[in-house]
Design an enzyme around this catalytic site. Structure first.
Site, short mmCIF file in Angstrom:
data_model
loop_
_atom_site.label_atom_id
_atom_site.label_comp_id
_atom_site.label_asym_id
_atom_site.label_seq_id
_atom_site.Cartn_x
_atom_site.Cartn_y
_atom_site.Cartn_z
N ASN A 221 -4.50 -34.29 -36.77
CA ASN A 221 -5.13 -34.68 -35.50
C ASN A 221 -6.37 -33.82 -35.30
O ASN A 221 -6.67 -32.94 -36.09
CB ASN A 221 -4.14 -34.57 -34.34
N ARG A 222 -7.10 -34.09 -34.23
CA ARG A 222 -8.42 -33.48 -34.06
C ARG A 222 -8.40 -32.12 -33.36
O ARG A 222 -9.45 -31.58 -33.05
CB ARG A 222 -9.32 -34.41 -33.24
#
Ligand code: CTP
Length: 412
Positions: A221-222
């Site tokens: 994920n970011r």
């Protein structure tokens, strides 16, 4: 006689701290320039004091340029116009940091010798002292140095490093100046001593988990880990002992102190379980993957000719914070939402049995330097914080943690 202004009560962290940086005569003196620059950029009012040895390696002008302040080199400097030289520098400091520190300076401090400006300040100051040694391994391991270091530790001096690695002679061994981040972390911890979280242990998770698909691929994920790092630093500034658990993608430059690196949600859960016995607070700033691939291929998955799709079956990961049960532990969650931010976060506060949840808008926050957060606790209406850099938001979250711990103590 002019007296230095007393440190403002409640001041925390590096911003506005008055630090005297002592630089002594080793080849690592050039690294003190980077350290000075880092401290100045963090808002420290930095005064550099150099020994005669240090001036063989680097010029005062370098530090004058970096700090925009006078650099002191001799013990009789700074006595003009009603100023009181080393006494004034010693009493006006929030911290004395010596980096690099030679074996000779460590010996002089252990024995209380005063033969230059730096040793005079060291003897005259009541501020905490942090020493980052740098020398050849044989000097570091010599019984005389070992005894001197022990003497200083017993007096409350903190040591950062030295690290193992390549030394100035070309030999490998212990004696390298600690990394700038490590020295800054030690300075933060010394400045935070006696703060409102003194005696508490805060476990912070930061970053985003990576769930392996095969040896070269993962689902991630970011999350950058910035909020978690900022929170760890704010907790250290408030005097806490911090265990920081980060995922692999978090920039190691940002990481300092007691750090554990993990990859997947299950590794993260193990690291949290290991840290729990000592923990008073668990702050889960990490973005944890809710699902992981059911099967992890031992070999890189190769596409077949004509293959147009690949099915990955995902299974649930454990909910780490919801599963943690420890009496008296303050559980702090984070919720980055794309809609109904406060309502969704409040539901998670209930569902996961949290004491506090920090809600923010996902797209604006993840990977950003800034955040706009709402603090949701059980005992009062949600508090919306102004949009600000993450370190400012982190300090407010720590204030809220302090408030909740104080309430808990009053109830106990
Ligand atoms: N969290 C956790 N373990 C998980 C998932 C989330 O401990 N498997 C923690 C996060 O670190 C965070 C809080 O729970 O502090 C909320 O995370 P979030 O991903 O927003 O919650 P989820 O329950 O996964 O909800 P959603 O369905 O919105 O993803």
């Amino acid at each position: 006689m002019s007296q230095p202004e007393a440190s403002s009560p409640g001041r925390r962290g590096l911003g506005g701290a008055r630090i005297v940086l002592g630089v002594t005569g080793g080849i690592a003196a050039y690294k003190a320039a980077e350290l000075a620059s880092t401290l100045v950029q963090a808002g420290v009012a930095l005064t550099v004091v150099m020994t005669a040895g240090a001036r063989q390696f680097i010029q005062p002008l370098t530090f004058e340029g970096l700090t925009h302040r006078r650099v002191y080199t001799g013990v009789f400097e700074g006595w003009n116009d009603g100023h009181t030289g080393h006494v004034e520098l010693a009493s006006g400091a929030d911290l004395l940091l010596i980096a690099p520190a030679t074996a000779n300076t460590i010996a002089r401090l252990a024995h209380g010798n005063v033969d230059d400006m730096l040793s005079a300040i060291a003897l005259a100051t009541a501020a905490p002292i942090v020493i980052a040694p740098a020398m050849e391994q044989h000097m570091w391991l010599h019984p005389a140095t070992v005894a001197n270091v022990e003497t200083l530790r017993e007096r409350g001096v903190t040591f950062a490093g030295p690290d193992a690695g390549r030394l100035a002679s070309g030999a490998m061994g212990q004696g390298r100046l600690a990394a700038t981040g490590e020295i800054v972390a030690a300075a933060r911890a010394a400045l935070g001593r006696g703060g409102p979280l003194a005696g508490r242990t805060v476990v912070v998770t930061a970053g985003g988990t990576q769930e392996p698909i095969d040896p070269v691929r993962f689902i991630g994920n970011r999350s950058s880990g910035r909020m978690g790092i900022a929170l760890a630093e704010a907790a250290i500034d408030a005097g806490a002992a911090v265990r920081l658990i980060v995922t692999r993608n978090v920039d190691p430059q940002l990481v300092s102190g007691d750090v554990v690196v993990v990859e997947s949600a299950r590794e993260l859960r193990e690291a949290v379980d290991d840290a729990l016995p000592a923990a008073d607070v668990l702050a889960m700033a990490a973005a944890v993957a809710d699902f992981r691939p059911e099967r992890v291929s031992d070999q890189k998955i190769k596409k077949q000719g004509g293959q147009e799709s690949l099915d990955l079956r995902l299974v649930r990961n454990p909910d780490i914070i919801a599963g943690v049960e420890k009496a008296g532990l303050l559980k702090v969650g984070f919720a980055a939402e794309t809609e109904h931010v406060v309502a969704h976060a409040a539901a998670k506060l209930e569902a996961k049995g949290l004491d506090l949840i920090v809600a923010n808008e996902a797209v604006a926050t993840i990977g950003s330097e800034r955040s706009q957060a709402t603090l949701i606790a059980r005992d009062r209406a949600p508090v919306s914080l102004p949009e600000a850099p993450k370190h400012v938001v982190a300090a407010r979250i720590v204030d809220e943690i302090v408030r909740l711990l104080t309430l808990e103590d009053a109830d106990a």
